[in-house]
Design a protein around this motif. Structure first.
Motif, PDB file in Angstrom:
ATOM      1  N   PHE A 166      74.480 -39.275 -31.045  1.00 12.52           N
ATOM      2  CA  PHE A 166      73.882 -38.682 -32.315  1.00 12.52           C
ATOM      3  C   PHE A 166      74.392 -37.146 -32.365  1.00 12.52           C
ATOM      4  O   PHE A 166      73.818 -36.569 -31.472  1.00 12.52           O
ATOM      5  CB  PHE A 166      72.519 -38.984 -32.596  1.00 12.52           C
ATOM      6  N   LEU A 167      74.890 -36.720 -33.379  1.00 11.87           N
ATOM      7  CA  LEU A 167      75.509 -35.193 -33.432  1.00 11.87           C
ATOM      8  C   LEU A 167      74.753 -34.631 -34.646  1.00 11.87           C
ATOM      9  O   LEU A 167      75.033 -35.193 -35.684  1.00 11.87           O
ATOM     10  CB  LEU A 167      77.059 -35.165 -33.242  1.00 11.87           C
ATOM     11  N   HIS A 168      74.019 -33.662 -34.614  1.00 10.55           N
ATOM     12  CA  HIS A 168      73.501 -32.815 -35.704  1.00 10.55           C
ATOM     13  C   HIS A 168      73.997 -31.386 -35.840  1.00 10.55           C
ATOM     14  O   HIS A 168      74.061 -30.782 -34.987  1.00 10.55           O
ATOM     15  CB  HIS A 168      71.894 -32.798 -35.503  1.00 10.55           C
ATOM     16  N   ALA A 169      74.416 -31.198 -36.919  1.00  5.27           N
ATOM     17  CA  ALA A 169      74.984 -29.918 -37.333  1.00  5.27           C
ATOM     18  C   ALA A 169      73.943 -28.963 -38.288  1.00  5.27           C
ATOM     19  O   ALA A 169      73.060 -29.595 -39.000  1.00  5.27           O
ATOM     20  CB  ALA A 169      76.319 -29.967 -38.132  1.00  5.27           C
TER      21      ALA A 169
ATOM     22  N   ALA B 221      81.029 -21.130 -30.669  1.00  6.96           N
ATOM     23  CA  ALA B 221      82.023 -20.122 -31.035  1.00  6.96           C
ATOM     24  C   ALA B 221      82.880 -20.501 -32.176  1.00  6.96           C
ATOM     25  O   ALA B 221      83.301 -19.780 -33.168  1.00  6.96           O
ATOM     26  CB  ALA B 221      82.557 -19.632 -29.804  1.00  6.96           C
ATOM     27  N   GLU B 222      83.468 -21.784 -32.200  1.00  8.72           N
ATOM     28  CA  GLU B 222      84.227 -22.136 -32.918  1.00  8.72           C
ATOM     29  C   GLU B 222      83.835 -22.866 -34.377  1.00  8.72           C
ATOM     30  O   GLU B 222      84.578 -23.031 -35.299  1.00  8.72           O
ATOM     31  CB  GLU B 222      85.363 -23.114 -32.253  1.00  8.72           C
ATOM     32  N   LEU B 223      82.859 -23.630 -34.067  1.00 14.40           N
ATOM     33  CA  LEU B 223      82.397 -24.607 -35.316  1.00 14.40           C
ATOM     34  C   LEU B 223      81.237 -24.099 -36.171  1.00 14.40           C
ATOM     35  O   LEU B 223      80.852 -24.715 -36.906  1.00 14.40           O
ATOM     36  CB  LEU B 223      82.135 -25.951 -34.713  1.00 14.40           C
ATOM     37  N   SER B 224      80.706 -22.761 -35.736  1.00 15.46           N
ATOM     38  CA  SER B 224      79.590 -22.144 -36.568  1.00 15.46           C
ATOM     39  C   SER B 224      80.288 -21.834 -37.966  1.00 15.46           C
ATOM     40  O   SER B 224      81.322 -21.497 -37.891  1.00 15.46           O
ATOM     41  CB  SER B 224      79.143 -21.131 -35.655  1.00 15.46           C
ATOM     42  N   LYS B 225      79.160 -21.815 -38.841  1.00 12.71           N
ATOM     43  CA  LYS B 225      79.533 -21.305 -39.900  1.00 12.71           C
ATOM     44  C   LYS B 225      80.069 -19.953 -40.078  1.00 12.71           C
ATOM     45  O   LYS B 225      81.037 -19.640 -40.850  1.00 12.71           O
ATOM     46  CB  LYS B 225      78.328 -21.477 -40.931  1.00 12.71           C
TER      47      LYS B 225
ATOM     48  N   GLU C 190      84.747 -16.201 -41.127  1.00 15.03           N
ATOM     49  CA  GLU C 190      85.922 -15.548 -40.725  1.00 15.03           C
ATOM     50  C   GLU C 190      86.996 -15.704 -40.756  1.00 15.03           C
ATOM     51  O   GLU C 190      88.010 -15.138 -41.220  1.00 15.03           O
ATOM     52  CB  GLU C 190      85.164 -15.016 -39.400  1.00 15.03           C
ATOM     53  N   ASP C 191      87.379 -17.121 -40.392  1.00 17.73           N
ATOM     54  CA  ASP C 191      88.874 -17.461 -40.376  1.00 17.73           C
ATOM     55  C   ASP C 191      89.510 -17.664 -41.942  1.00 17.73           C
ATOM     56  O   ASP C 191      90.340 -17.328 -42.038  1.00 17.73           O
ATOM     57  CB  ASP C 191      88.664 -19.200 -39.717  1.00 17.73           C
TER      58      ASP C 191
ATOM     59  N   TYR D 201      87.984 -21.834 -54.154  1.00 20.65           N
ATOM     60  CA  TYR D 201      87.265 -20.662 -54.609  1.00 20.65           C
ATOM     61  C   TYR D 201      86.061 -21.251 -55.864  1.00 20.65           C
ATOM     62  O   TYR D 201      85.272 -20.664 -55.964  1.00 20.65           O
ATOM     63  CB  TYR D 201      88.149 -19.663 -55.408  1.00 20.65           C
ATOM     64  N   ALA D 202      86.576 -22.212 -56.558  1.00 23.18           N
ATOM     65  CA  ALA D 202      85.856 -22.970 -57.445  1.00 23.18           C
ATOM     66  C   ALA D 202      84.824 -23.756 -57.022  1.00 23.18           C
ATOM     67  O   ALA D 202      83.611 -23.663 -57.460  1.00 23.18           O
ATOM     68  CB  ALA D 202      86.874 -24.048 -58.524  1.00 23.18           C
ATOM     69  N   LEU D 203      84.868 -24.297 -55.858  1.00 24.06           N
ATOM     70  CA  LEU D 203      83.994 -25.061 -55.183  1.00 24.06           C
ATOM     71  C   LEU D 203      82.989 -24.227 -54.737  1.00 24.06           C
ATOM     72  O   LEU D 203      81.697 -24.552 -54.625  1.00 24.06           O
ATOM     73  CB  LEU D 203      84.308 -25.843 -54.040  1.00 24.06           C
ATOM     74  N   THR D 204      83.147 -23.040 -54.193  1.00 19.70           N
ATOM     75  CA  THR D 204      82.250 -22.263 -53.705  1.00 19.70           C
ATOM     76  C   THR D 204      81.734 -21.032 -54.528  1.00 19.70           C
ATOM     77  O   THR D 204      80.833 -20.174 -54.404  1.00 19.70           O
ATOM     78  CB  THR D 204      82.905 -21.180 -52.552  1.00 19.70           C
ATOM     79  N   GLU D 205      82.209 -21.121 -55.834  1.00 19.98           N
ATOM     80  CA  GLU D 205      81.567 -20.471 -57.158  1.00 19.98           C
ATOM     81  C   GLU D 205      82.113 -18.835 -56.617  1.00 19.98           C
ATOM     82  O   GLU D 205      81.240 -18.036 -57.030  1.00 19.98           O
ATOM     83  CB  GLU D 205      80.313 -20.629 -57.391  1.00 19.98           C
ATOM     84  N   GLY D 206      83.040 -18.810 -56.112  1.00 21.97           N
ATOM     85  CA  GLY D 206      83.460 -17.424 -55.760  1.00 21.97           C
ATOM     86  C   GLY D 206      82.696 -16.677 -54.593  1.00 21.97           C
ATOM     87  O   GLY D 206      82.740 -15.514 -54.346  1.00 21.97           O
ATOM     88  N   ASP D 207      81.942 -17.496 -53.991  1.00 22.94           N
ATOM     89  CA  ASP D 207      80.995 -16.988 -52.777  1.00 22.94           C
ATOM     90  C   ASP D 207      81.660 -17.261 -51.427  1.00 22.94           C
ATOM     91  O   ASP D 207      81.290 -18.465 -51.066  1.00 22.94           O
ATOM     92  CB  ASP D 207      79.820 -17.101 -53.062  1.00 22.94           C
ATOM     93  N   MET D 208      82.266 -16.634 -50.816  1.00 21.91           N
ATOM     94  CA  MET D 208      83.050 -17.121 -49.586  1.00 21.91           C
ATOM     95  C   MET D 208      82.075 -17.322 -48.499  1.00 21.91           C
ATOM     96  O   MET D 208      82.383 -18.132 -47.603  1.00 21.91           O
ATOM     97  CB  MET D 208      84.098 -15.897 -49.118  1.00 21.91           C
ATOM     98  N   GLU D 209      80.786 -16.830 -48.624  1.00 16.22           N
ATOM     99  CA  GLU D 209      79.842 -17.191 -47.479  1.00 16.22           C
ATOM    100  C   GLU D 209      79.341 -18.669 -47.786  1.00 16.22           C
ATOM    101  O   GLU D 209      78.741 -19.325 -46.801  1.00 16.22           O
ATOM    102  CB  GLU D 209      78.565 -16.309 -47.596  1.00 16.22           C
ATOM    103  N   ALA D 210      79.625 -19.366 -48.696  1.00 18.52           N
ATOM    104  CA  ALA D 210      79.333 -20.634 -49.278  1.00 18.52           C
ATOM    105  C   ALA D 210      80.085 -21.640 -48.245  1.00 18.52           C
ATOM    106  O   ALA D 210      80.185 -23.152 -48.701  1.00 18.52           O
ATOM    107  CB  ALA D 210      79.214 -20.823 -50.524  1.00 18.52           C
ATOM    108  N   VAL D 211      81.317 -21.276 -47.723  1.00 17.19           N
ATOM    109  CA  VAL D 211      82.222 -22.167 -47.172  1.00 17.19           C
ATOM    110  C   VAL D 211      81.817 -22.989 -46.209  1.00 17.19           C
ATOM    111  O   VAL D 211      81.052 -22.533 -45.227  1.00 17.19           O
ATOM    112  CB  VAL D 211      83.593 -21.042 -46.481  1.00 17.19           C
ATOM    113  N   SER D 212      81.980 -24.240 -46.198  1.00 15.07           N
ATOM    114  CA  SER D 212      81.727 -25.114 -45.199  1.00 15.07           C
ATOM    115  C   SER D 212      83.025 -26.205 -44.977  1.00 15.07           C
ATOM    116  O   SER D 212      83.931 -26.136 -45.524  1.00 15.07           O
ATOM    117  CB  SER D 212      80.561 -25.819 -45.651  1.00 15.07           C
ATOM    118  N   LEU D 213      82.766 -26.736 -43.675  1.00 14.84           N
ATOM    119  CA  LEU D 213      83.824 -27.647 -43.551  1.00 14.84           C
ATOM    120  C   LEU D 213      84.188 -28.768 -44.607  1.00 14.84           C
ATOM    121  O   LEU D 213      85.114 -29.360 -44.979  1.00 14.84           O
ATOM    122  CB  LEU D 213      83.751 -28.431 -42.183  1.00 14.84           C
TER     123      LEU D 213
END
Length: 313
Positions: free
Chosen positions: A52-55, A102-106, A111-112, A126-138
């Motif tokens: 069981f993996l929790h993110a 280090a690699e899979l954190s938000k 940053e990538d 850009y549309a999915l995050t409504e222009g907010d890059m901090e909202a990026v997720s996998l």
């Protein structure tokens, strides 16, 4: 108590089991979610090994072997953050280079993405995050790539490589039949994309062992109750015959759970197992509802679900 560095609830579990005549599990949320994810109907009569993996802000792992939680994961569920998914990858103080942390954190993902993110460069993202890059997720990266953001292709494949590396490692290391992904935010389409990538790396058999956890954030409490009902009605954790003669159900809620949530959770629990209610003779409700008339009013409205309901203060 703590024994050999591990939390041990065995004495308390035994005492409650003897009092209730029901299987009892006590532990942290991640370990209990892992237990709740076991599909006893699918594995009836066979030992279950799964991961069981929790993110989230912190990644967690729990391991089930032979239908039992591996004890070390009562306390050290965050150990998965030290797993390496990109050899000699990003450094992070206190962790191996290329670690999950280090690699899979938000923060790593943001940053990538920053090097290619833009209204013209990645219009879908850009549309999915409504222009907010901090909202990026996998999940959003996978969706945007699916919608035609070709600029994301190499980055998405890199993240899929790392995720699949993690999944392969835990599947092999713990002899797991399944790995359940919890709180990653994936939907069925995302799961299909992940499985396709896994199949290209390790084959279809490995890809089929990836699954999404059915336990969503807003349903944590009552889904645990429902999965407990499955344990009672579809088969015991030890592979014994299904328990169709359960004579009582005990639900314990704390003082902070308000009466509305209490009734919601209890109603969903009964609704889940209504086909088996003829075998249940008594309910002992230990919790926050104090007034007999409130309990009676609920029973009048839901008469078919309230059979010999005994309220215990």
């Amino acid at each position: 108590v703590v024994k050999d560095g591990n939390l041990d609830f065995s004495e308390l579990e035994q005492a409650v089991e003897q009092a209730c005549n029901l299987p009892v599990y006590i532990g942290n949320a991640i370990s209990l979610f892992a237990m709740a994810s076991i599909n006893y109907a699918e594995h009836y009569g066979q030992p279950v090994n799964q991961v069981f993996l929790h993110a989230g802000p912190v990644f967690h792992i729990a391991v089930i072997q032979n239908n039992q939680l591996v004890n070390g994961f009562q306390r050290y569920t965050h150990v998965v953050e030290r797993f390496c998914v990109h050899p000699n990858g990003k450094p992070l103080d206190g962790y191996p280079n290329g670690s999950v942390k280090a690699e899979l954190s938000k923060q790593s993902m943001v940053e990538d993405v920053a090097t290619i993110y833009g209204k013209d460069e990645t219009p879908a993202l850009y549309a999915l995050t409504e222009g907010d890059m901090e909202a990026v997720s996998l999940p959003l990266l996978l969706t945007a790539w699916d919608q035609g953001d070709l600029a994301l292709e190499s980055l998405v494949k890199h993240y899929l490589d790392m995720l699949c590396c993690l999944l392969i490692n835990v599947l092999q290391a713990y002899f797991a039949q399944k790995v359940y992904l919890h709180n990653f935010g994936f939907n069925e389409r995302h799961l299909e994309q992940i499985r396709q990538h896994m199949a290209s790396i390790a084959g279809e058999a490995e890809a089929d062992r990836i699954a999404l956890s059915a336990i969503e954030e807003r349903y944590h409490v009552w889904l645990l109750l429902c999965h407990s009902a499955r344990l009672f009605y579809e088969g015991r954790h030890d592979g014994a015959q299904p328990q169709h003669q359960v004579d009582r159900v005990i639900i314990i809620l704390n003082q902070k759970t308000g009466k509305t949530l209490f009734f919601l959770f209890f109603f969903n629990f009964l609704f889940f197992c209504h086909e088996h209610l003829q075998a249940v003779q008594r309910y002992a409700i230990i919790g926050t509802v104090r007034k007999e008339e409130e309990k009676s009013a609920f029973c009048r409205k839901n008469a078919s679900f309230c059979i010999n309901w005994q309220y215990v203060t």
